[in-house]
Structures are given as structure tokens and as C-alpha cells.
Design an enzyme around this catalytic site. Sequence first.
Site, PDB file in Angstrom:
ATOM      1  CG  HIS A   1       2.405  -0.013   4.303  1.00  0.00           C
ATOM      2  ND1 HIS A   1       2.169  -0.952   5.284  1.00  0.00           N
ATOM      3  CD2 HIS A   1       1.254   0.699   4.167  1.00  0.00           C
ATOM      4  CE1 HIS A   1       0.933  -0.816   5.736  1.00  0.00           C
ATOM      5  NE2 HIS A   1       0.354   0.178   5.084  1.00  0.00           N
ATOM      6  CG  ASP A  56      -2.017  -0.976   1.201  1.00  0.00           C
ATOM      7  OD1 ASP A  56      -2.051  -1.811   0.270  1.00  0.00           O
ATOM      8  OD2 ASP A  56      -2.865  -0.940   2.116  1.00  0.00           O
ATOM      9  CG  ASP A  57       0.301   3.731   2.250  1.00  0.00           C
ATOM     10  OD1 ASP A  57      -0.887   3.508   1.975  1.00  0.00           O
ATOM     11  OD2 ASP A  57       0.736   3.763   3.421  1.00  0.00           O
TER      12      ASP A  57
END
Length: 306
Positions: A268, A113-114
Site C-alpha cells: 500500500h 493499493d489505495d
Amino acid sequence: MQLNRPKFKTIMKYVNSSLFLFSALWMLLPTSIIAVLPGTWPAAGNPPPANANYTSLIDRSKIRNAPLNQATQGTPNCPATDTYCYWTCTLCTRNDTDIVRCPKSLDWGLTLDDGPTSFTTSVLDYLDTQNVKVTFFVIGANVYQNPDILQRAFKAGHQIGVHTWSHTALTSQSTEVVIAELKYTIDAIKAAVNVTPKYMRPPFGDYDDRIRDISTQLGLKPTIWDLDTNDWMSTDDPTFRLSWISGNFNEWVSDPTLKSTGHISLEHDLYNQTAAQIPLVVPILLKANYSIKTVHDCVGDPSAYV
């Protein structure tokens, strides 16, 4: 001192030729080197303003009336009774809409993610050497800043999903802003790689039936996880040890109670130290005979895009 004219003309001839060659090569370079996505986009770092054109795409009568969650110092206010299947408070999911894990034993959906960020490139470098495909749930503002990195991930065969424009807790935002958070990110991905994603992940896992209904009307499948590395804690908690991340994977692949289904894990690529864990955890999964797949592949969806 007077410059020799014939010599000066010779020098300028080579300079002009070099400039012409450089200009020609620049015109031939792919658009993926553009550092910022063309177009008009909301400011980064804050929820985008409501967009009337986006709001008109949604039938509000089909959105369940879950109240806005007014978090206190980042902590959600959990109701006494979970009427609207609020994952943050009760880990509640809906079988008809939510993707939680890979159903088939020994399938593993590795998700990050991100991104996209500069640290995503090292992840891509490693995954290329292993011919492993993963899922990136991306922030729209980061797509705006790094479209070239997103293009590389997409061209390599990785799945691209929506992770909102600003990484806000969606249940704390109005319906109009939630729509904008998702739709601006959909459009940024479309502008960068010319596909429309079908999968979304709510930041912090913060979603309820209102967020599900909005996502569904926008053609998005809410995707959560069943195994969390908590790698994000490495930036805030000085007691967190990075070795715990690979340690988690070692424990998970050895746990007999986790053998009946496959899994979706959360990591992440926002931080250097968390991105650096991918070369450590992939061999653990492969050695344990797991097949690392994109989320859409592991749930049997032929395509991640509309």
C-alpha cells in the site's frame, strides 16, 4: 512622510512587470498542477449514490444473484456452501476471469493499493532511479484529490487500475452502488490521464460472482494477489513490525515451492511507513533475478487500457 513620485513610478513599473511575468508563466504551467480534478464527483469517504446512466450500461440478466453480504463488525458472514466463489471466505477464484499471479516463473507483479497520496511521490522517486514499473490500484476519491500524482505515475509508465471510489467492501453493496463505485473511478482516471483502465482490484479482496459479472460488463479484469505483505496492519496493530515486510520478501524469493510460477504481491502507498518499504523490497526481488513488471505485462496483455 511623502513618497518620492519618480521612485514610486519606478517601483510600480517593476511590480507590474513582475505580475505580468508571473501571470504569463501561470498560464503556461501544465494542468497537472491542479490540486483537484475538475468536474462533478461524489463526496469522498462514502460509497457514491447510484447513477442511472451508469446502471443502464449493465445487463442485469447476466449478473449472478449472489446475496449481499451483511458483515458483522467488519467480519463477513461466510455461507456454509460457497456457491458464488466468494474469495473473502474461501479464497475461491475463477480461471476465466480472475488474475491471481504472474504465470511465468521469475516474473513479479509489484502492486500498491489505495493511492494516489502524498506518499506515492516518494515511491515514484525511487522507482524512477531503478527504472522499475509497477501497478497502482487507485481509489477514485484520491484521484479526485491528487490528479497530478496520478499523472506523474502514468507518464512514468506505471499501470493504473481501479480500486473503487470509496474503498468499500463490494459484496456488501447493492448492484447499483457497485456499478457506481467502479464507473466513477474509471471516469476519474479517464479525466486525469485520458485512458480507460481494464484492470480492477476489489478492496479487501472482497468479491464474488456478482462482482465479477459487474466488473466484466464494465470491461474490467478482477485482479487479486497470491502474496500479501499485510503491511496495512502496521497502522492498527502495535505488535506489527515493519521489518516483517522485507522479511516476507526474503522468505518468498528463497522458497523453492514458489519457483514454478511468478507472483503478484500486495502493498500500500496509503501510509508513509508502508510506502517507505518499496526501496527495501525492490532490491530483494532484483537480487533474486525476478523481473518486476506491471500486471498487464506479466500476464501477457499488450495494454493495460481500452
